[in-house]
Design an enzyme around this catalytic site. Structure first.
Site, PDB file in Angstrom:
ATOM      1  CG  HIS A 273      -1.818  -1.100   1.336  1.00  0.00           C
ATOM      2  ND1 HIS A 273      -2.776  -1.518   0.079  1.00  0.00           N
ATOM      3  CD2 HIS A 273      -2.120  -1.913   2.180  1.00  0.00           C
ATOM      4  CE1 HIS A 273      -3.353  -2.733   0.428  1.00  0.00           C
ATOM      5  NE2 HIS A 273      -3.211  -2.982   1.593  1.00  0.00           N
ATOM      6  CG  ASP A 324      -5.221  -6.304  -0.072  1.00  0.00           C
ATOM      7  OD1 ASP A 324      -5.230  -7.186   1.019  1.00  0.00           O
ATOM      8  OD2 ASP A 324      -5.034  -4.998   0.240  1.00  0.00           O
TER       9      ASP A 324
END
Length: 464
Positions: A273, A324
């Site tokens: 991220h 994810d």
């Protein structure tokens, strides 16, 4: 020697015509010959051959509740309210359901153009927090799922110890995740032979700075390095603004700033991220050679924010994509969302094209493959960093007869695949280690795995 002929292939140096690709019995590319003539009897690819995409961030179990949190449960939903729902779901996973969910997910990934996956695995124990009789039970379930599907896997057991910065005790709904540092290193030793036998890669994922205290982080990285100096290390970092604020309150520093000042971050690391960084953090993180693990559809789904990719690239940063939480399982969709996020934030088009590569889909694909291969620990000799000699024979063949691609030149076909098709529909076949795992857009185990997934999901959500 196995061979395939491609009228067009995307090599690490760019597009090439009339490419003969040969690979050995170990699934490693032995020859890449542009400008060749197709030998008699050698099959011709149904369309352009592009490198397989590494998926550098996966929580497999979360695929089973994708789409089930899309309702407002409080006045203002956020990542943190979503996390509470996710924890409730995680409490109900069994070894059998995890294997069924992961097997289907990995088949979905293959059909969507991924050829390897980095599994960030943090559900370790039974529902009461006690270890299974075999402490590696759930990790082994993931390895079996990858082997069944035929996808290459980098297994990243997660070190998780606290519920917040400053050593806050874990919450009751986090008991399945918790391990001591010594226990984690013992797990890695236990898993190493199974991982090696499967031709997989084993690394470590300190979950985040809020979940791993400084002493534990240092000891875990040191212990992993003693086991394997090349093993990959992945960490969630600076995903949410509250995480940044809490880190500043704890340490006086932002998360990436703290990590760079206190950990030996280098090319082995993947900063997952890294959404909220200052320009100095972008520059400092890029200098380490670490990969930024961008998960555009999940970051959009959770309201995380938008990574500043042009700034990262200006600093020479490396990057790859992951799915994810698996709100979306589609390699091309992640690239599309990444580019569209940059367009929306900058009000420009074709943001991630470059001077050397003006086709934005081509530029993104090449960069994501290189960064993803590095983050997966599958780069260097025998790696999956693209279609080149010595690399794993991992590629995707596009369907040149698909209505969105038909009669176009190869670079435009890739652009159409990313921006103008249904994204999985334009895939003809997918190869991993020289073995065809998807043919005519479909995996051989598609139906049986989908049925097992649906059964596992239904049992997981069945009322008590």
């Amino acid at each position: 020697m196995n061979q395939i002929f491609a009228a067009d292939a995307l090599l690490p140096t760019g597009w090439a015509r009339n490419v003969l690709i040969a690979w050995d019995g170990a699934g490693r590319i032995a020859q890449v010959a542009p400008g060749a003539t197709a030998p008699a009897g050698v099959p011709t690819a149904a369309g352009p051959v592009i490198p397989g995409m590494p998926n550098l961030h996966s929580h497999a179990f979360q695929r089973a509740f994708a789409g089930l949190t899309e309702y407002r449960g409080q006045a203002e939903d956020s990542f943190w309210s979503w996390r509470n729902l996710m924890y409730r779901f995680a409490q109900r996973i069994t070894p059998e359901s995890l294997e069924a969910i992961a097997t289907w997910l990995y088949i979905e990934m293959l059909e969507a153009g991924y050829t390897s996956v980095c599994e960030f695995h943090y559900v370790h124990h039974d529902t009461d927090g006690r270890p299974y009789a075999d402490d590696a039970t759930l990790s082994l379930a993931l390895l079996r799922a990858a082997r069944t599907a035929g996808i290459a896997i980098t297994l990243l057991p997660v070190l998780y110890q606290t519920s917040g910065f400053g050593g806050k005790p874990p919450r009751a709904d986090q008991v399945r995740f918790i391990r001591s540092t010594d226990n984690m290193l013992s797990l890695l030793e236990r898993l190493a032979p199974a991982v090696q036998a499967q031709g997989a890669v084993l690394g470590l994922a300190p979950h985040s700075l809020r979940a791993v205290p400084p002493d534990s982080l240092a000891a875990a990285v040191q212990g992993l390095t003693a086991l394997n100096p090349q093993a990959p290390i992945h960490i969630h970092i600076a995903e949410q603004t509250q995480e940044v604020d809490d880190c500043i309150a704890w340490s006086g520093q932002r998360p990436v700033q703290w990590l760079l000042n206190h950990a030996p971050v280098d090319e082995r690391w993947c900063l997952v991220h890294a959404t909220h960084m200052t320009p100095d953090e972008y520059a400092g993180a890029a200098r380490t050679g670490a990969v930024a693990g961008i998960c555009p559809t999940t970051e959009a789904n959770l309201g995380d924010g938008i990574f500043d990719m042009p700034l990262w690239l200006q600093q020479g940063g490396r990057w790859g994509v992951g799915s994810d939480s698996h709100a979306c399982v589609n390699a091309a969709e992640e690239l599309l969302m990444l580019e569209y996020g940059q367009r929306l934030s900058r009000r420009q088009r074709n943001v991630l094209a470059s001077r050397s590569q003006p086709e934005v889909a081509t530029a993104m694909a090449l960069q994501a493959v290189q960064g993803g291969a590095q983050a997966s620990g599958r780069w260097g000799a025998g790696a999956a960093a693209g279609i080149a000699v010595g690399q794993s024979a991992d590629w995707v063949v596009l369907d040149a007869q698909h209505v969105a691609l038909r009669s176009l030149p190869a670079p435009a076909m890739l652009s159409a695949h990313v921006f103008a098709s249904h994204r999985t529909s334009a895939i003809d076949s997918v190869w991993v280690g020289g073995a065809r795992r998807v043919a005519q857009g479909r995996h051989a185990l598609h139906d049986s795995a989908a049925s097992a997934f649906a059964t596992a999901r239904a049992s997981t959500f069945a009322p008590d």
